[in-house]
Design a protein around this motif. Structure first.
Motif, PDB file in Angstrom:
ATOM      1  N   THR A  74     -11.603  -1.634  24.024  1.00 59.43           N
ATOM      2  CA  THR A  74     -10.654  -2.280  23.118  1.00 59.43           C
ATOM      3  C   THR A  74     -10.596  -3.768  23.468  1.00 59.43           C
ATOM      4  OG1 THR A  74      -8.775  -1.943  24.589  1.00 59.43           O
ATOM      5  CG2 THR A  74      -9.264  -0.169  23.021  1.00 59.43           C
ATOM      6  N   PRO A  75     -10.144  -4.605  22.551  1.00 59.85           N
ATOM      7  CA  PRO A  75     -10.028  -6.033  22.869  1.00 59.85           C
ATOM      8  C   PRO A  75      -9.120  -6.305  24.077  1.00 59.85           C
ATOM      9  CG  PRO A  75      -9.851  -5.701  20.514  1.00 59.85           C
ATOM     10  CD  PRO A  75      -9.872  -4.339  21.147  1.00 59.85           C
ATOM     11  N   GLU A  76      -8.086  -5.491  24.245  1.00 61.82           N
ATOM     12  CA  GLU A  76      -7.183  -5.676  25.383  1.00 61.82           C
ATOM     13  C   GLU A  76      -7.900  -5.382  26.699  1.00 61.82           C
ATOM     14  OE1 GLU A  76      -3.507  -3.173  26.907  1.00 61.82           O
ATOM     15  OE2 GLU A  76      -3.006  -4.333  25.119  1.00 61.82           O
ATOM     16  N   GLN A  77      -8.718  -4.321  26.721  1.00 60.31           N
ATOM     17  CA  GLN A  77      -9.485  -4.000  27.924  1.00 60.31           C
ATOM     18  C   GLN A  77     -10.506  -5.088  28.220  1.00 60.31           C
ATOM     19  OE1 GLN A  77     -11.036  -0.240  26.628  1.00 60.31           O
ATOM     20  NE2 GLN A  77      -9.622   0.912  27.938  1.00 60.31           N
ATOM     21  N   ALA A  78     -11.178  -5.576  27.186  1.00 54.79           N
ATOM     22  CA  ALA A  78     -12.165  -6.636  27.389  1.00 54.79           C
ATOM     23  C   ALA A  78     -11.510  -7.887  27.949  1.00 54.79           C
ATOM     24  CB  ALA A  78     -12.884  -6.943  26.074  1.00 54.79           C
ATOM     25  N   LYS A  79     -10.332  -8.225  27.451  1.00 55.10           N
ATOM     26  CA  LYS A  79      -9.608  -9.397  27.951  1.00 55.10           C
ATOM     27  C   LYS A  79      -9.221  -9.203  29.413  1.00 55.10           C
ATOM     28  CE  LYS A  79      -5.545 -12.220  27.084  1.00 55.10           C
ATOM     29  NZ  LYS A  79      -4.320 -12.373  26.319  1.00 55.10           N
ATOM     30  N   PHE A  80      -8.773  -8.003  29.768  1.00 55.93           N
ATOM     31  CA  PHE A  80      -8.406  -7.725  31.152  1.00 55.93           C
ATOM     32  C   PHE A  80      -9.602  -7.897  32.078  1.00 55.93           C
ATOM     33  CE2 PHE A  80      -8.358  -4.691  34.663  1.00 55.93           C
ATOM     34  CZ  PHE A  80      -7.251  -5.144  35.361  1.00 55.93           C
ATOM     35  N   TRP A  81     -10.736  -7.298  31.726  1.00 57.39           N
ATOM     36  CA  TRP A  81     -11.903  -7.365  32.601  1.00 57.39           C
ATOM     37  C   TRP A  81     -12.482  -8.767  32.659  1.00 57.39           C
ATOM     38  CZ3 TRP A  81     -12.460  -4.194  36.278  1.00 57.39           C
ATOM     39  CH2 TRP A  81     -12.014  -2.887  36.154  1.00 57.39           C
ATOM     40  N   ARG A  82     -12.342  -9.545  31.576  1.00 51.26           N
ATOM     41  CA  ARG A  82     -12.771 -10.942  31.610  1.00 51.26           C
ATOM     42  C   ARG A  82     -11.928 -11.713  32.619  1.00 51.26           C
ATOM     43  NH1 ARG A  82     -12.141 -11.958  26.449  1.00 51.26           N
ATOM     44  NH2 ARG A  82     -14.002 -10.817  25.961  1.00 51.26           N
TER      45      ARG A  82
END
Length: 128
Positions: A74-82
């Motif tokens: 999800t975009p939220e997960q991608a933002k977290f891992w970034r």
């Protein structure tokens, strides 16, 4: 087989134009892919001609493709891992801060409901 690492650079073959290096860099850094592509072209035209292409080819040769499990984030997960990739300590601090905030709010709710709140008791009695 081990699970894919979220903090590793991968080629993004789904959003690629040529080999997926620029799309992978954009995904890894969080910069818009169009800006990365424009930056590579400008760097190449401004004097980095052979070296930019050599670096591009070496990166495409050495990097692995992005696993399918990571493509479904999800975009939220991608933002977290970034955020984890850019500053792991800050991310851990942010997670701890969120947990502290949630813990404080839960304690406030618990204190509110377990206290001798006469108004709340009246409201509950009225509902019965």
């Amino acid at each position: 087989m081990s699970a894919p690492r979220h903090t590793k650079f991968y080629l993004d073959r789904q959003n690629r134009k040529w080999l997926g290096v620029c799309a992978g860099l954009a995904d890894y850094t969080g910069i818009d892919v169009t800006l990365v592509r424009i930056g590579v072209v400008v760097l190449t035209l401004m004097g980095g001609f052979p070296w930019t292409l050599i670096a591009y080819w070496i990166t495409a040769w050495m990097a692995s493709d992005k696993p399918a499990e990571l493509a479904d984030e999800t975009p939220e997960q991608a933002k977290f891992w970034r955020g984890v990739r850019t500053s792991p300590r800050r991310t851990v601090r942010d997670v701890r801060s969120r947990f502290r905030d949630m813990n404080r709010r839960l304690a406030d709710i618990e204190a509110y409901y377990t206290s001798s709140n006469s108004r709340l008791a009246r409201e509950i009695e009225q509902l019965r």
